[in-house]
Design a protein around this motif. Structure first.
Motif, PDB file in Angstrom:
ATOM      1  N   ARG A  42      25.909  19.425  -8.646  1.00 28.32           N
ATOM      2  CA  ARG A  42      26.618  18.904  -7.653  1.00 28.32           C
ATOM      3  C   ARG A  42      26.381  17.760  -7.027  1.00 28.32           C
ATOM      4  N   ASP A  45      26.094  14.806  -9.704  1.00 29.41           N
ATOM      5  CA  ASP A  45      27.284  14.133  -9.640  1.00 29.41           C
ATOM      6  C   ASP A  45      28.072  13.736  -8.950  1.00 29.41           C
ATOM      7  N   ALA A  46      27.984  14.246  -8.514  1.00 32.61           N
ATOM      8  CA  ALA A  46      28.445  13.118  -7.054  1.00 32.61           C
ATOM      9  C   ALA A  46      27.875  11.599  -7.128  1.00 32.61           C
ATOM     10  N   ALA A  49      29.122   9.859  -9.910  1.00 35.35           N
ATOM     11  CA  ALA A  49      30.728   9.325  -9.774  1.00 35.35           C
ATOM     12  C   ALA A  49      30.230   8.002  -8.934  1.00 35.35           C
ATOM     13  N   ALA A  62      38.922  13.093 -10.482  1.00 36.38           N
ATOM     14  CA  ALA A  62      37.185  13.423 -10.411  1.00 36.38           C
ATOM     15  C   ALA A  62      36.392  13.076  -9.321  1.00 36.38           C
ATOM     16  N   GLU A  65      37.229  14.836  -6.753  1.00 35.39           N
ATOM     17  CA  GLU A  65      36.470  15.797  -6.912  1.00 35.39           C
ATOM     18  C   GLU A  65      34.999  16.421  -6.658  1.00 35.39           C
ATOM     19  N   ALA A  66      34.001  15.110  -7.450  1.00 33.11           N
ATOM     20  CA  ALA A  66      32.992  15.356  -7.495  1.00 33.11           C
ATOM     21  C   ALA A  66      31.951  15.235  -5.700  1.00 33.11           C
ATOM     22  N   SER A  90      27.357  13.720  -1.236  1.00 30.14           N
ATOM     23  CA  SER A  90      28.891  13.636  -0.805  1.00 30.14           C
ATOM     24  C   SER A  90      30.236  12.339  -0.143  1.00 30.14           C
ATOM     25  N   ALA A  93      29.870   9.807  -2.907  1.00 22.00           N
ATOM     26  CA  ALA A  93      30.925   9.736  -3.942  1.00 22.00           C
ATOM     27  C   ALA A  93      32.549   9.455  -3.036  1.00 22.00           C
TER      28      ALA A  93
END
Length: 177
Positions: A42, A45-46, A49, A62, A65-66, A90, A93
């Motif tokens: 996670r 992924d953030a 993104a 998306a 959400e990331a 967090s 993103a």
């Protein structure tokens, strides 16, 4: 003096530069999280993104959400250092969602990733002050023009926020000078 309800100019190019800067800052601490939870993607992924948005991608659900997924990873992290590393991701993103209003809270969206990365590195190093100094120095020297330009349109960083808040205020002062 600007009021909390005043709007500022904020271009898409500036948002992209800020998101890329935040992703770079968060990436510095990603390994701290991944050492404790290597299967949890996670935070990575953030950051990915945020890079996708910075590179010209769309600001989509998306992406948001990331950011939230990395935030949840922080809540589930095995250590305080890993939690701050996930919070940095967090914030990276979430930087794409900086609002065009003259609110001191928006400073956290610009500098939060770097500040949480600094705190993660500080905790992982058992509070070695030279580690934090190096991270904050990196954040100062790698801030793109959009970071300083947008900070110049905002009120100073707000009080509070513990150690991370202190890092945000420190960066804010240095980047405005």
């Amino acid at each position: 003096m600007t009021g909390e309800s005043d709007r500022i100019e904020l271009s898409e190019h500036e948002l992209r530069e800020i998101a890329g800067y935040a992703a770079d800052g968060a990436r510095r601490a990603l390994s701290i999280f991944e050492r404790t939870l290597p299967a949890d993607t996670r935070p990575r992924d953030a950051i990915d993104a945020a890079y996708a948005f910075a590179g010209g991608g769309r600001r989509t659900g998306a992406l948001r959400e990331a950011a939230w997924a990395a935030y949840r990873a922080a809540q589930e992290a095995a250590s305080p250092a890993a939690a701050d590393a996930a919070r940095a991701a967090s914030h990276a993103a979430g930087a794409a969602y900086l609002h065009p209003k003259a609110s001191a809270h928006q400073v956290k969206h610009i500098l939060g990733a770097a500040a949480h990365a600094a705190r993660a590195e500080e905790l992982a190093s058992e509070e070695d002050p030279s580690v934090v100094g190096g991270t904050l120095e990196w954040a100062r020297h790698h801030a793109p023009p959009a970071v300083t330009a947008v900070l110049g349109r905002l009120p100073a960083a707000p009080p509070g926020g513990g150690r991370v808040g202190a890092f945000i205020r420190e960066l804010d002062v240095v980047l405005r000078s």
